[in-house]
Structure formats: structure tokens, C-alpha cells
Design a protein around this motif. Structure first.
Motif, PDB file in Angstrom:
ATOM      1  N   ARG A 175      26.496  76.406  75.077  1.00  0.00           N
ATOM      2  CA  ARG A 175      26.907  77.426  74.117  1.00  0.00           C
ATOM      3  C   ARG A 175      27.783  76.892  72.995  1.00  0.00           C
ATOM      4  O   ARG A 175      27.496  77.151  71.826  1.00  0.00           O
ATOM      5  CB  ARG A 175      27.577  78.589  74.831  1.00  0.00           C
ATOM      6  N   ARG A 184      26.881  76.712  68.977  1.00  0.00           N
ATOM      7  CA  ARG A 184      27.709  77.312  67.939  1.00  0.00           C
ATOM      8  C   ARG A 184      28.061  76.251  66.906  1.00  0.00           C
ATOM      9  O   ARG A 184      27.997  76.478  65.696  1.00  0.00           O
ATOM     10  CB  ARG A 184      28.969  77.898  68.579  1.00  0.00           C
ATOM     11  N   ASP A 185      28.405  75.067  67.396  1.00  0.00           N
ATOM     12  CA  ASP A 185      28.759  73.956  66.521  1.00  0.00           C
ATOM     13  C   ASP A 185      27.575  73.597  65.629  1.00  0.00           C
ATOM     14  O   ASP A 185      27.721  73.390  64.425  1.00  0.00           O
ATOM     15  CB  ASP A 185      29.149  72.766  67.397  1.00  0.00           C
ATOM     16  N   ARG A 243      25.093  75.500  64.701  1.00  0.00           N
ATOM     17  CA  ARG A 243      24.843  76.533  63.691  1.00  0.00           C
ATOM     18  C   ARG A 243      25.870  76.439  62.562  1.00  0.00           C
ATOM     19  O   ARG A 243      25.538  76.612  61.393  1.00  0.00           O
ATOM     20  CB  ARG A 243      24.870  77.908  64.339  1.00  0.00           C
TER      21      ARG A 243
END
Lengths: 199, 394
Positions: free
Chosen positions: A39, A43-44, A46
Motif C-alpha cells: 500500500r 501511494r508513493d 502514484r
């Protein structure tokens, strides 16, 4: 067919219930672990995909490293530019074209984005991310060399034909005190091909 | 033949590994090839150029390696095709069918990896497209792309990862599967047929050596993948008309070009062209290949228990499906050269894409219906399909 696999107790299937449970449990634990590990990674990833090297006030530099002024380009010319001082990241490459200002059909909130007919779009194709290159000045068409998507620079780089589905993001331009072209801000949407979580 | 290709690939690959630098470090080229001197490029591309121009027999090894890789894909694909046409994918040959498909997919995948490693502009386009496809995958897309390629493109960190896969992981899997397939083939091929084959082709060793000899001759005489032509892979430039690295990714490349220009929400998943063409289509293709024996038994064959005519009822349907599918993939391969086609026909590229989209949907239907009409199911009394053991080997 033989009733049971070699070595297995007779009357059972090829895999015992205990083995199925153990396998399922292991797979579940692995999946859960992957979820926790993955996860922040996602996120990183994106976050990296959302931003480019363009900052407010960054000057536009051409292939020779020179900063471009509002009259550096003649009408009908095109050049690939990068932000001054920054690394030449591929996601920050921009096509700068100069067209006759009255031909630009800009959205109302973007009228000021193309001073003196200088328009800048992300050069990263919205299809698979190739650099859009060849420019046909009379029609105002930009062609992607990889999969032949055609974009209309006079109409917000809307895709006219080919596999691209989305317009090239436009870089808002202004002219600074020295007469140089500068970016007003970073792109207001992610550049390049679609990715999960883009919106 | 596949075995021979794998042998040639191993030997030439080992030689290449002595000189190839699996690194994306930026260097300024100062080698033997004049036109590119002074150009910034990855160390991988520079070492590929050195292999082509200054290493003794380096170009020979590179071209032999490339030709052998192409021949390997041809060999394993032809084997899958023959198995399909002969209908030799039912029990007890189901495992052999699955092994054959896996061999085919792995050899194609490794071919793609090998092309990507050279670091020239053509490979840059292929890597970029693969990256966009990875990005488009629902849920895991961005993380997957970063994990596979080691960062946001154009990163060069993928070179190290791809090298490990290309020279170790995939080849070991290939060799293991090929060994399994050969053993299984020995066990399941009737002795008489094996003897006939040997009588026709000579002892296996001579076939192995002949294949190797032809491959080495091709590598020495026929130019392939001229990496020096378009220069290094660069972020801000792509060659046009876009060249194709290898024939077996052409259908994917064509699909990426013809996929509808959508980016629409379907049940919370954004379906984009690259996702459709680069992930969903291959997934369906691979699933269909692995699952075909089941489909064939459950749907097309009415009497799965056996008898000499057990493959007859679905014969026309099967031929029509094959013709339609082959036509579809044929159009995709053609579409991979859409820009060259447009230039040749002097048409705008957009119009060629539109024509090809219509062809990709329409022609397979036409082909399938035509085949249906030509291959009508024979009357129940005429045994048209002999059992496989009695037929001459294809």
C-alpha cells in the motif's frame, strides 16, 4: 484411472483437507503481508506519477540549453523544452509551439495560458507515453510517432484520431519581467498514460 | 529443433554476457562507431555497440543469438500449432499441451526482455509501451510498474532486473520445461511413429547439429536488429516510422494501436486502450490457449468417451474458429506496421487505423463463416479424420 495418488491414503482426493487448509492459510497470510507492504509503495508510486519538475516561474529551456523568450519562436515553429535548472525528466518534457494568437480556441479559463500564441503541452502522449514529435504547422496537428495519435494544438490538444483518448495536459505559460516564457504552475493533471488511481 | 535453438542461445548468450554491461549508467560513447561518438547513452547500449563493432565475433554472437531466439519461438509455436491441428491435446496429453503453451509464452517473454536490454531507441519504444500497460492494470498498476521497471520511466534500473530474468530465471524454466516435454513426448509417442520420424530425419544428433549450423550461418550472413541505426533510447525522442523489434510482439503492438480510444469507467475500473490491448487481450489469449482442451471436450465434442470419430462433430466449428482467430491476429500484426502502411498508401495515419479497426472486427467473422461453408460437417458414414496414429506426421 487410479483411485488414489501414489502414497496417499485410499479414499481421499489428491490433496488432504489439512494440506488445503495449510496452503490456503499460507496464501492468505502472504496476501495480507503483500497488502501491507504494497500500500505505501502504491501511494508513493502514484505521488511520483502525479508531479513533474515544473514549478511556478520556471523558465522554458530549449534543446541548446537557452531560455526562450516570448519571441524566440516564429509562428509555425515547434521545440521541445524542459524547466530551467531542473533535471531533464521525461515526464517534464513539453512541446512549445507558436501559432497565430487568433487561431487558438482556448477554454475561457485558459485564455491567458498562451501569451502571444506560445502554447505549451506535455510532450508525453496520453496513450502509452511516447514523446509526441512531428508538428504540422498549417493544420496545427501534433503526431505521436509510436501509435499515430493526432492532437489538435489549436483546440487544447484534443485527440483527433488514433488510440489516444485524452488531450495532452496544457502547461500554463506567462511572460516574466525579463521577457522570458515561464510556467505559471505545474500541470493541473497527471501527464502521460492512464494509471490506477489517477483521479 | 527447440533444443538445438536453446543450446545455441546458451552458448552465444554466455559469450555475450562476457561483454554486455547490464547497467543504465549514463556514459558518453567513444567507441568504434563514428556516427554515435560523443552521444550520451546507457552503459548497456554502449556495450551492445562495442559488441557489434569492436569485440571479436561479437556481432556474430549477437546475430546468432537473435536468430536462434526467433527460431526458438517459431519451433515451440509450430509445435503448439501442430498439436492443435492434430487434436493431440486431450488426456493423457493435457500436461504436454500446457507445457507447450508455457514454453511458447516464456520464449516470447524472454525475447522481449532481450530486445529491451539492448537499450537502443527501438527497444525504448517497446519498454515504454510495456510500462504504460503495467500502469493501466487495475489496483496494482502504478506499484507494479515501479516494481518491474524500478522507477518512473525513463528509468534505466529495469536493465538490472531484466538481465536477471533474461539470463537466469527464464532460461532455467525454459530448459526444465523443454526437458519435461521431451521426456513426456518420448513416453507418449508411439514407438512406430518414433521410428518413422527417425528414418526420415536421421538420428536426433544430426538434426540438432544441422539446426545449429543454419543458425550460425544466418547470424554470420543476415543482418538482424541493427541497434546502431536509431541511436540510444531517449526520453524525448522516438523513431518514426516506429520499427518493430521482433515479430512475435507485433500482435500486441498492433492491438495497442487499434484498441478503441476509451478511458471510461466500467464498474469502478477505468478501462483504457493499453489495458484492453496489453493486458486483457493477452490474458484472454493465454487463458484460451490453456483452457482449450476443456472447451473442446465440454462444448465441441458430443461423445468425449472415445471412439474413432470422437473429434468429428465439432470439426467445422473448430476449423472456423481457427480461421477466424488466425485472421484476427493477422490483422493485429498488420496493424503493427500501420504507420509504414499509411506512408506507403499515402493515406493519413488516422484513416488507416480506422480501416484496420473495421478489418479487425469484420474480417475474422468473414473468414469464420467462409470456413464454415467450405468445411461442412461430413455425413455420419464417411470417416474423414483418421485417428492420429495412422496419419503421417506433419
Amino acid at each position: 484411472a487410479p483411485a488414489a495418488p501414489v502414497g496417499g491414503p485410499p479414499g481421499r482426493g489428491p490433496m488432504s483437507r489439512r494440506a488445503v487448509l495449510a496452503l490456503g492459510g499460507a496464501a492468505g497470510a502472504l496476501g495480507l503481508g503483500a497488502l501491507f507492504a504494497g500500500r505505501p509503495l502504491a501511494r508513493d508510486a502514484r505521488a511520483r506519477l502525479r508531479t513533474t519538475a515544473w514549478r511556478p516561474g520556471a523558465r522554458l529551456v530549449g534543446p541548446g540549453g537557452q531560455a526562450l523568450r516570448v519571441n524566440s519562436l516564429l509562428v509555425g515553429e515547434m521545440v521541445t523544452v524542459f524547466p530551467e535548472g531542473g533535471p531533464r525528466r521525461a515526464d517534464s518534457q513539453v512541446v512549445l509551439v507558436r501559432v497565430a494568437a487568433e487561431r487558438v480556441r482556448a477554454r475561457r479559463d485558459r485564455v491567458s495560458w498562451s501569451p502571444a500564441g506560445n502554447i505549451a503541452f506535455s510532450a508525453v502522449c496520453t496513450h502509452t507515453g511516447c514523446p509526441v514529435g512531428s508538428y504540422q504547422a498549417e493544420a496545427g496537428h501534433l503526431l505521436c510517432p509510436c501509435h499515430q495519435s493526432v492532437f489538435d494544438v489549436l483546440d487544447g490538444a484534443r485527440p483527433l484520431s488514433g488510440p489516444a483518448a485524452r488531450a495532452l495536459p496544457q502547461l500554463p505559460l506567462a511572460v516574466d519581467d525579463g521577457g522570458y516564457l515561464v510556467a505559471v504552475a505545474d500541470f493541473d493533471e497527471p501527464v502521460g498514460p492512464h494509471f490506477w488511481g489517477r483521479r | 529443433m527447440a533444443l538445438s535453438c536453446l543450446g545455441v542461445l546458451t552458448v552465444s548468450g554466455l559469450y555475450l554476457m562476457l561483454f554486455f554491461v547490464p547497467s543504465g549508467r549514463e556514459v558518453v560513447y567513444s567507441g568504434a562507431h563514428g556516427p554515435l561518438r560523443g552521444v550520451e547513452m546507457s552503459a548497456a547500449y554502449a556495450s551492445t555497440l562495442d559488441l557489434s563493432f569492436s569485440v571479436r565475433a561479437g556481432l556474430l554472437a549477437r546475430q546468432v543469438h537473435h536468430w536462434a531466439a526467433l527460431a526458438l519461438v517459431v519451433a515451440v509455436t509450430a509445435r503448439v500449432g501442430r498439436t492443435f491441428v492434430l487434436g493431440r491435446f486431450q488426456r493423457p496429453l493435457r500436461a504436454a499441451w500446457a507445457i507447450g503453451i508455457t514454453l511458447m509464452l516464456l520464449s516470447m517473454f524472454n525475447g522481449f526482455l532481450g530486445v529491451a536490454l539492448t537499450g537502443d531507441a527501438v527497444s525504448g519504444t517497446a519498454v515504454r509501451t510495456a510500462y504504460a500497460v503495467a500502469l493501466s492494470v487495475p489496483v496494482v498498476g502504478p506499484a507494479l510498474a515501479m516494481a518491474l521497471f524500478g522507477g518512473e520511466l525513463p528509468t534505466t534500473s529495469f536493465i538490472g532486473r531484466f538481465t536477471v530474468l533474461h539470463v537466469f530465471v527464464v532460461p532455467v524454466a525454459l530448459a526444465g520445461l523443454l526437458a519435461l516435454q521431451l521426456r513426456a513426448g518420448r513416453r507418449w509417442t508411439p514407438v512406430a511413429r518414433r521410428a518413422r520420424l527417425r528414418a526420415r530425419l536421421g538420428p536426433p544428433a544430426s538434426l540438432l547439429l544441422a539446426t545449429a549450423a543454419v543458425l550460425v550461418a544466418m547470424g554470420g550472413l543476415v543482418e538482424v536488429n541493427p541497434v546502431w541505426l536509431h541511436g540510444p533510447s531517449r526520453g524525448e525522442w522516438a523513431p518514426a516510422p516506429s520499427a518493430q523489434p521482433v515479430w512475435f510482439v507485433a500482435w500486441l503492438e498492433g492491438a495497442v494501436r487499434l484498441a478503441p480510444s476509451w478511458e471510461s469507467q466500467v464498474l469502478a475500473v477505468t478501462v483504457s486502450g493499453p489495458l484492453l490491448a496489453g493486458a486483457i487481450l493477452p490474458a484472454l489469449t493465454i487463458g484460451a490457449l490453456y483452457g482449450w482442451p476443456l472447451v473442446d471436450t465440454r462444448v465441441l465434442t458430443r461423445r468425449p468417451e472415445g471412439g474413432a470419430d470422437r473429434r468429428r462433430p465439432g470439426r467445422a466449428v473448430r476449423a472456423a474458429l481457427l480461421a477466424g482467430t488466425a485472421t484476427f491476429y493477422g490483422v493485429l500484426v498488420l496493424a503493427a506496421a500501420a504507420d509504414a502502411l499509411a506512408a506507403g498508401l499515402q493515406l493519413p495515419p488516422g484513416r488507416v487505423t480506422a480501416y484496420l479497426r473495421v478489418a479487425a472486427v469484420g474480417l475474422p467473422v468473414v473468414a469464420a463463416v467462409a470456413t464454415m461453408v467450405i468445411v461442412r460437417p461430413p455425413g455420419p458414414s464417411i470417416p474423414t479424420v483418421p485417428p492420429p496414429e495412422d496419419r503421417p506426421a506433419a
